[in-house]
Motif scaffolding. Structure first.
Motif, PDB file in Angstrom:
ATOM      1  N   ILE A 190     -14.734  50.635  74.748  1.00 29.70           N
ATOM      2  CA  ILE A 190     -13.642  49.669  74.653  1.00 29.70           C
ATOM      3  C   ILE A 190     -12.315  50.369  74.930  1.00 29.70           C
ATOM      4  CG2 ILE A 190     -12.343  48.180  73.078  1.00 29.70           C
ATOM      5  CD1 ILE A 190     -14.927  47.335  71.813  1.00 29.70           C
ATOM      6  N   VAL A 191     -11.566  49.818  75.881  1.00 27.86           N
ATOM      7  CA  VAL A 191     -10.224  50.296  76.212  1.00 27.86           C
ATOM      8  C   VAL A 191      -9.237  49.204  75.779  1.00 27.86           C
ATOM      9  CG1 VAL A 191      -8.641  50.924  78.068  1.00 27.86           C
ATOM     10  CG2 VAL A 191     -11.022  51.680  78.154  1.00 27.86           C
ATOM     11  N   PRO A 192      -8.325  49.486  74.870  1.00 25.79           N
ATOM     12  CA  PRO A 192      -7.433  48.446  74.354  1.00 25.79           C
ATOM     13  C   PRO A 192      -6.236  48.160  75.251  1.00 25.79           C
ATOM     14  CG  PRO A 192      -7.047  50.475  73.170  1.00 25.79           C
ATOM     15  CD  PRO A 192      -8.175  50.751  74.129  1.00 25.79           C
ATOM     16  N   PRO A 252      -7.193  44.226  75.526  1.00 24.68           N
ATOM     17  CA  PRO A 252      -5.779  44.452  75.201  1.00 24.68           C
ATOM     18  C   PRO A 252      -5.289  43.468  74.141  1.00 24.68           C
ATOM     19  CG  PRO A 252      -5.956  43.172  77.208  1.00 24.68           C
ATOM     20  CD  PRO A 252      -7.369  43.520  76.811  1.00 24.68           C
ATOM     21  N   GLY A 253      -4.139  43.770  73.590  1.00 22.11           N
ATOM     22  CA  GLY A 253      -3.523  42.847  72.642  1.00 22.11           C
ATOM     23  C   GLY A 253      -3.035  43.519  71.384  1.00 22.11           C
ATOM     24  N   ALA A 254      -1.874  43.076  70.915  1.00 19.53           N
ATOM     25  CA  ALA A 254      -1.276  43.564  69.668  1.00 19.53           C
ATOM     26  C   ALA A 254      -1.132  45.076  69.665  1.00 19.53           C
ATOM     27  CB  ALA A 254      -2.088  43.099  68.462  1.00 19.53           C
ATOM     28  N   GLY A 255      -0.682  45.608  70.798  1.00 16.42           N
ATOM     29  CA  GLY A 255      -0.420  47.048  70.864  1.00 16.42           C
ATOM     30  C   GLY A 255      -1.629  47.908  70.588  1.00 16.42           C
ATOM     31  N   ASN A 313       0.730  53.521  66.090  1.00 19.00           N
ATOM     32  CA  ASN A 313       0.645  52.155  65.562  1.00 19.00           C
ATOM     33  C   ASN A 313       0.521  52.065  64.044  1.00 19.00           C
ATOM     34  OD1 ASN A 313       0.910  51.228  68.129  1.00 19.00           O
ATOM     35  ND2 ASN A 313      -1.197  50.588  68.387  1.00 19.00           N
ATOM     36  N   PRO A 314      -0.162  53.010  63.381  1.00 16.46           N
ATOM     37  CA  PRO A 314      -0.224  52.917  61.917  1.00 16.46           C
ATOM     38  C   PRO A 314       1.150  52.914  61.250  1.00 16.46           C
ATOM     39  CG  PRO A 314      -1.861  54.465  62.719  1.00 16.46           C
ATOM     40  CD  PRO A 314      -0.998  54.111  63.899  1.00 16.46           C
ATOM     41  N   GLY A 316       8.359  49.827  69.768  1.00 24.54           N
ATOM     42  CA  GLY A 316       7.283  50.564  69.129  1.00 24.54           C
ATOM     43  C   GLY A 316       6.413  51.358  70.078  1.00 24.54           C
ATOM     44  N   SER A 317       6.619  51.205  71.397  1.00 22.48           N
ATOM     45  CA  SER A 317       5.871  51.999  72.370  1.00 22.48           C
ATOM     46  C   SER A 317       6.356  53.441  72.301  1.00 22.48           C
ATOM     47  CB  SER A 317       6.078  51.451  73.778  1.00 22.48           C
ATOM     48  OG  SER A 317       7.454  51.503  74.135  1.00 22.48           O
ATOM     49  N   TYR A 318       5.538  54.367  72.802  1.00 24.16           N
ATOM     50  CA  TYR A 318       5.941  55.769  72.684  1.00 24.16           C
ATOM     51  C   TYR A 318       7.235  56.076  73.436  1.00 24.16           C
ATOM     52  CZ  TYR A 318       4.567  57.940  77.189  1.00 24.16           C
ATOM     53  OH  TYR A 318       4.485  58.329  78.497  1.00 24.16           O
ATOM     54  N   PRO A 319       7.517  55.445  74.618  1.00 22.67           N
ATOM     55  CA  PRO A 319       8.816  55.711  75.245  1.00 22.67           C
ATOM     56  C   PRO A 319       9.998  55.263  74.378  1.00 22.67           C
ATOM     57  CG  PRO A 319       7.291  54.827  76.862  1.00 22.67           C
ATOM     58  CD  PRO A 319       6.638  54.658  75.518  1.00 22.67           C
TER      59      PRO A 319
END
Length: 370
Positions: free
Chosen positions: A81-83, A115-118, A147-148, A208-211
């Motif tokens: 599974i790839v989110p 995908p979904g919800a980050g 994400n946590p 909230g993304s890493y960038p």
């Protein structure tokens, strides 16, 4: 005294049904503890030793069973599974490794995009899957360590509910700027930002993304005020960057490589700890801003409780693929990815260390998603 002995005898017989004995845990040594002085008063020593022998034999049978299952694993299709959506960096590497695992195992290894919800939806599906090695997660570090701290309510805890398998690749995050951005170096860009608070902008593919978190961290270390402009994905941000509607954007090197060669933007510096192997001319941000390093990676994990021998087998086979020259030359180098080279224990330790680091970075960014 007889009543007490009966209770102890039931405890011993009940050990064979205890959930601590399957391969999900190695805590059985702590569980299998009987006070000799108490047992000797309740039951004859011969019965105690017979009960203990039965328990130890059961442990041996379970261990042999797990080992045997690893020898025949996999005997049916495996799902990865790839989110994220298909076509992105995570998906591309997952499919490249899965294809080679399928050839090695003689079983289909199917990549499923959820995908979904980050990354939450896909990761949760793996957490809830049977811990048998037939449902795996391949995701970037966001699922494990970012994400946590971003999401106020997650249905799982990555440290508790996932079993790390293998570090796939390290990414190469770089900071690219528009052709109209001030300065020709990182030092000149930051000097302008300090003298002109709020005039420069940076993009991210979402809150909230890493960038996003990475650039807020850069602002924190340098005392600069740079406006954040969140997008709903990377492509729109890149379009505005090359159109000079943005000042800067940080993402993996392969996104900007061709655009820089076409003269549409400039790659200013990498956020890696060392200069990139294929771009020794490109300085790191840490050469200007001390200790600034952003570690981003892709990795495999399984539901907690997956038998250790199966995890070891998957790790060994993935590690072998990562060393294949045709994989390195055909898949990794074109995207400036660096193959992972960690043991399972080292990968687990990396996740714990990065979990704590990103906790601090997220606090600095003040990024939260309800």
């Amino acid at each position: 005294m007889a009543r007490r002995g009966a209770e102890i005898g039931c405890d011993l017989r009940g050990l064979s049904r205890s959930p601590v004995f399957p391969a999900r845990s190695t805590s059985w040594r702590r569980t299998l503890r009987v006070e000799p002085t108490q047992c000797s008063k309740a039951l004859p020593r011969s019965k105690i030793m017979k009960a203990l022998g039965t328990c130890l034999a059961l442990i041996g049978v379970l261990a042999m069973s797990a080992s045997a299952s690893a020898q025949t694993y996999p005997d049916r299709p495996v799902k990865v599974i790839v989110p994220y959506t298909a076509g992105g960096g995570t998906d591309t590497v997952a499919r490249a490794i899965s294809q080679r695992l399928s050839e090695k195992w003689g079983q289909p290894v199917v990549v499923e995009n959820r995908p979904g919800a980050g990354t939450t939806l896909g990761t949760d599906a793996v957490v809830k899957a049977a811990p048998d090695g037939y449902t795996l997660l391949f995701s970037d570090s966001a699922s494990f360590v970012i994400n946590p701290h971003i999401y106020e309510k997650l249905p799982f805890d990555p440290l508790r509910d996932l079993a790390p398998i293998a570090l796939g690749v390290h990414l190469a995050p770089v900071l690219a700027v528009s052709n109209e951005a001030p300065g020709k170096s990182m030092a000149e860009l930051l000097a302008f930002a300090k003298q002109n608070p709020g005039k420069l902008t940076y993009a991210s593919p979402g809150v909230g993304s890493y960038p996003h978190v990475a650039l807020e961290y850069l602002k924190h270390l340098t005392g600069t005020d740079i406006q954040h402009i969140p997008y709903k994905g990377s492509s729109a941000a890149v379009t505005d960057l090359i159109s000079n509607r943005l000042t800067m954007y940080m993402v993996t090197y392969s996104v900007f490589d061709a655009l820089e060669k076409d003269g549409k933007l400039r790659i200013l510096a990498s956020a890696t700890d060392k200069r990139l192997p294929n771009r020794q001319d490109l300085p790191t941000i840490a050469e200007t801003v001390k200790d600034y390093v952003i570690n981003v990676w892709f990795g495999f994990a399984a539901p907690k409780g997956t038998p250790e021998p199966i995890l070891d087998k998957i790790h060994a086979d993935v590690a072998e693929i990562l060393k294949q020259p045709e994989f390195v030359e055909g898949v990794l180098k074109p995207q400036t990815f660096i193959a992972g080279n960690l043991t399972r224990r080292e990968f687990a330790d990396l996740i714990k260390e990065e979990h704590e680091k990103w906790k601090l970075l997220v606090q600095i960014s003040k990024a939260k998603i309800p």
